[in-house]
Design a protein around this motif. Structure first.
Motif, short mmCIF file in Angstrom:
data_model
loop_
_atom_site.label_atom_id
_atom_site.label_comp_id
_atom_site.label_asym_id
_atom_site.label_seq_id
_atom_site.Cartn_x
_atom_site.Cartn_y
_atom_site.Cartn_z
N LYS A 1 0.63 -1.34 -0.24
CA LYS A 1 0.08 -0.42 0.28
C LYS A 1 0.39 1.52 -0.42
O LYS A 1 0.70 2.27 -1.21
CB LYS A 1 -0.23 -0.14 1.06
N SER A 2 2.16 1.30 0.66
CA SER A 2 3.05 2.23 0.49
C SER A 2 3.94 2.74 -0.35
O SER A 2 4.79 3.42 -0.07
CB SER A 2 3.29 2.30 1.83
N MET A 3 4.03 1.41 -1.66
CA MET A 3 4.89 1.68 -1.81
C MET A 3 4.45 2.44 -3.83
O MET A 3 2.82 2.76 -4.01
CB MET A 3 5.34 0.28 -3.29
N THR A 4 5.60 2.97 -4.13
CA THR A 4 5.27 3.18 -5.64
C THR A 4 4.55 2.16 -6.81
O THR A 4 4.90 1.56 -6.36
CB THR A 4 6.68 4.06 -6.06
N PRO A 5 4.09 2.52 -7.95
CA PRO A 5 3.86 1.59 -8.40
C PRO A 5 5.20 1.22 -9.49
O PRO A 5 4.50 0.05 -9.64
CB PRO A 5 3.47 2.57 -9.89
N GLU A 6 5.63 1.73 -9.46
CA GLU A 6 7.22 1.51 -9.95
C GLU A 6 7.66 -0.15 -8.65
O GLU A 6 8.23 -0.91 -9.32
CB GLU A 6 8.39 1.95 -10.12
N GLN A 7 8.12 0.26 -7.34
CA GLN A 7 8.66 -0.32 -7.07
C GLN A 7 7.43 -1.97 -6.77
O GLN A 7 7.44 -2.61 -6.80
CB GLN A 7 8.26 0.51 -5.20
N ASN A 8 5.59 -1.46 -6.65
CA ASN A 8 4.58 -2.43 -6.98
C ASN A 8 5.06 -3.63 -8.09
O ASN A 8 4.83 -4.75 -7.77
CB ASN A 8 3.56 -2.32 -6.98
N MET A 9 5.64 -3.04 -9.37
CA MET A 9 5.78 -3.51 -10.28
C MET A 9 6.89 -4.64 -10.82
O MET A 9 6.89 -5.75 -10.63
CB MET A 9 5.66 -2.74 -11.80
N PHE A 10 8.30 -3.93 -10.09
CA PHE A 10 9.36 -4.53 -9.34
C PHE A 10 9.03 -5.62 -8.58
O PHE A 10 9.43 -7.02 -8.56
CB PHE A 10 10.20 -4.05 -8.54
N LEU A 11 7.99 -6.03 -7.51
CA LEU A 11 8.13 -6.53 -6.65
C LEU A 11 7.34 -7.81 -7.11
O LEU A 11 6.89 -9.24 -7.01
CB LEU A 11 7.31 -6.32 -5.47
N SER A 12 6.17 -7.60 -8.16
CA SER A 12 5.01 -8.13 -8.73
C SER A 12 5.66 -8.74 -9.24
O SER A 12 5.77 -10.09 -9.29
CB SER A 12 3.88 -7.19 -8.77
N ARG A 13 6.99 -8.41 -10.32
CA ARG A 13 7.47 -9.02 -11.19
C ARG A 13 8.68 -9.68 -10.84
O ARG A 13 9.00 -11.09 -10.92
CB ARG A 13 8.42 -8.50 -12.20
N MET A 14 8.77 -9.65 -9.68
CA MET A 14 9.96 -10.71 -8.50
C MET A 14 8.96 -12.14 -8.42
O MET A 14 9.27 -13.21 -8.51
CB MET A 14 10.78 -9.88 -7.55
N ASP A 15 7.26 -11.85 -7.61
CA ASP A 15 7.35 -12.50 -7.06
C ASP A 15 6.61 -13.24 -8.22
O ASP A 15 6.43 -15.29 -8.27
CB ASP A 15 5.57 -12.19 -6.95
#
Ligand SMILES: Nc1ncnc2c1ncn2[C@@H]1O[C@H](COP(=O)(O)OP(=O)(O)OP(=O)(O)O)[C@@H](O)[C@H]1O
Ligand SMILES: [Mg+2]
Lengths: 150, 261
Positions: B59-73
């Motif tokens: 919830k507290s991350m930027t869209p780019e950070q979310n995208m990075f983590l989502s891709r790692m996942d």
């Protein structure tokens, strides 16, 4: 010995700094003691941190012998143990729990990546309450299961 | 003694003084499954830390950070699938697969698996739709882990071999004595000549459209074996360039809990 208060856990723990050393936050699970026996330090820390965030009091051991000793000195409300461990494996640990009058009522959960129906049956037969696959369950999910067994 | 498993031993230096059960006859373990099993340990940590991090910080991350983590996942999920397919193939070959069947309410079970693919579908701008049956008996007797692999492999393929902006429809058809689950995609399709070979071990269609996707050609092989072990069938209907529908049937558990090995 067990109060009926079960931790009310949500699937989405509030954000909070992982604080391995700090005492448990006043959550619903306050006071319940969980013993985690796991030799992989990354995994052990992970479950420890999650359990503490949920208000459990956590004791850890990295091998079976140490785990049994800690359990005898300070009986936990729940045991979460790895299956393959140095010195004493998870099944033997559960057996020892079940044959020790002070520990026999404690629920024992086995956590492993060994997907093996025979092992699972054996674990349940010696008295384990659950056989959980690590890789298939997020740490939050695992800790959320605790309340069903305390 | 070491752990009495037909999996790979992971603790090299287990001490010997503690008496464990000795009723073990370790089945030979091939190199691939030993390696695959070893991969699970670091992979479990990786996925564990990632999931806690995402839960707590999404919830507290930027869209780019979310995208990075989502891709790692996503990447770590792909790695898990690969490891599971390798292990399952090896288990099938060694004849050590046993089923652990339990009664499952089929619709919510499938739906839960399906929604976990939202991130991966979104990556390729693929729309997911779930069509539930309105009536009928949908309790099945299945080994949840194995059947989860089947459904996941079919959905993974429907994403992988889809076109960007495509669609996947998962629908459940209830018949008298069986439930048929369809995974329909709007992807590259499969030529008639290839359709008969899809479920063979290591088979992959060689063409420019499918060529860009990585894979081992094990997903459908494993899926077929698992479905057959449950006394079900699996098949495909497909047209090149239009899309494919993979379907499998499973008997309902009204009177047949006789699903074994
Ligand atoms: N939905 C689909 N649309 C088009 N082609 C497909 C579809 N599903 C499978 N295929 C074709 O069938 C082949 C075999 O699929 P299978 O899932 O067994 O292996 P894979 O996807 O290549 O690798 P993996 O073992 O990682 O799943 C694929 O390589 C692809 O050519
Ligand atoms: Mg595939």
């Amino acid at each position: 010995m067990d109060e009926p208060t079960t931790p009310t856990l949500t699937s989405n723990p509030v954000s909070q700094q992982p604080s391995v050393t700090s005492s448990a936050e006043p959550k619903a699970a306050t006071g319940k003691k969980v013993l985690i026996i796991e030799d992989d330090v990354f995994i052990r820390d992970l479950y420890e941190m999650q359990a503490k965030k949920m208000g459990y009091q956590v004791i850890t051991a990295d091998n079976g012998e140490e785990g049994i000793n800690k359990a005898k000195a300070n009986p936990p409300d729940l045991l979460l143990t790895d299956l393959m461990l140095p010195k004493l494996d998870g099944i033997s640990i559960v057996k020892m729990f079940k044959s020790d009058p002070t520990l026999s009522k404690t629920s024992c959960l086995i956590i492993t990546n060994l997907e093996d129906a025979t092992k699972e049956k054996e674990a349940l037969a010696v008295g384990a309450s659950a056989y959980i696959l690590k890789i298939k369950n997020t740490p939050s999910k695992v800790v959320e299961m605790f309340k069903n067994y305390i | 003694m070491d752990q009495p498993t037909n999996q790979a031993p992971t603790k090299a230096n287990q001490s010997t003084q503690v008496a464990l059960d000795q009723n073990q006859t370790p089945a030979p373990v091939d190199f691939v499954s030993m390696v695959a099993h070893e991969l699970k340990t670091p992979l479990t940590s990786l996925r564990g830390y990632l999931s806690v991090f995402i839960e707590e910080n999404a919830k507290s991350m930027t869209p780019e950070q979310n995208m990075f983590l989502s891709r790692m996942d996503i990447a770590s999920t792909q790695l898990s699938t690969l490891v599971e397919n390798l292990l399952n193939t090896s288990r099938i070959e060694r004849g050590v697969i046993t089923l652990n069947p339990e009664v499952v309410e089929w619709v919510p079970f499938v739906k839960t698996i399906f929604v976990e693919f939202e991130n991966r579908a979104k990556e390729r701008k693929i729309e997911l739709e779930f069509i539930e049956p309105t009536t009928g008996f949908t309790k099945l007797m299945v080994d949840k882990l194995r059947i989860t692999e089947v459904i996941s492999n079919l959905i993974t393929n429907a994403i992988t071999y889809n076109k960007e902006g495509g669609k996947i429809i998962l629908s459940i058809e209830v018949k008298d004595n069986e439930v048929v689950t369809h995974v329909q995609d709007t992807g590259i399709g499969i030529a008639k000549e290839a359709q008969g070979k899809l479920f063979e071990k290591y088979y992959r269609v060689q063409n420019s459209a499918a060529g860009r996707a990585n894979g081992t050609g094990l997903g459908l092989y494993v899926s077929k074996v698992f479905v057959q072990m449950h006394k079900g069938k699996i098949w495909v209907n497909s047209e090149s360039d239009k899309g494919s529908t993979f379907s499998f049937s499973l008997p309902v558990a009204r009177d047949v809990p006789s699903v074994q090995k």
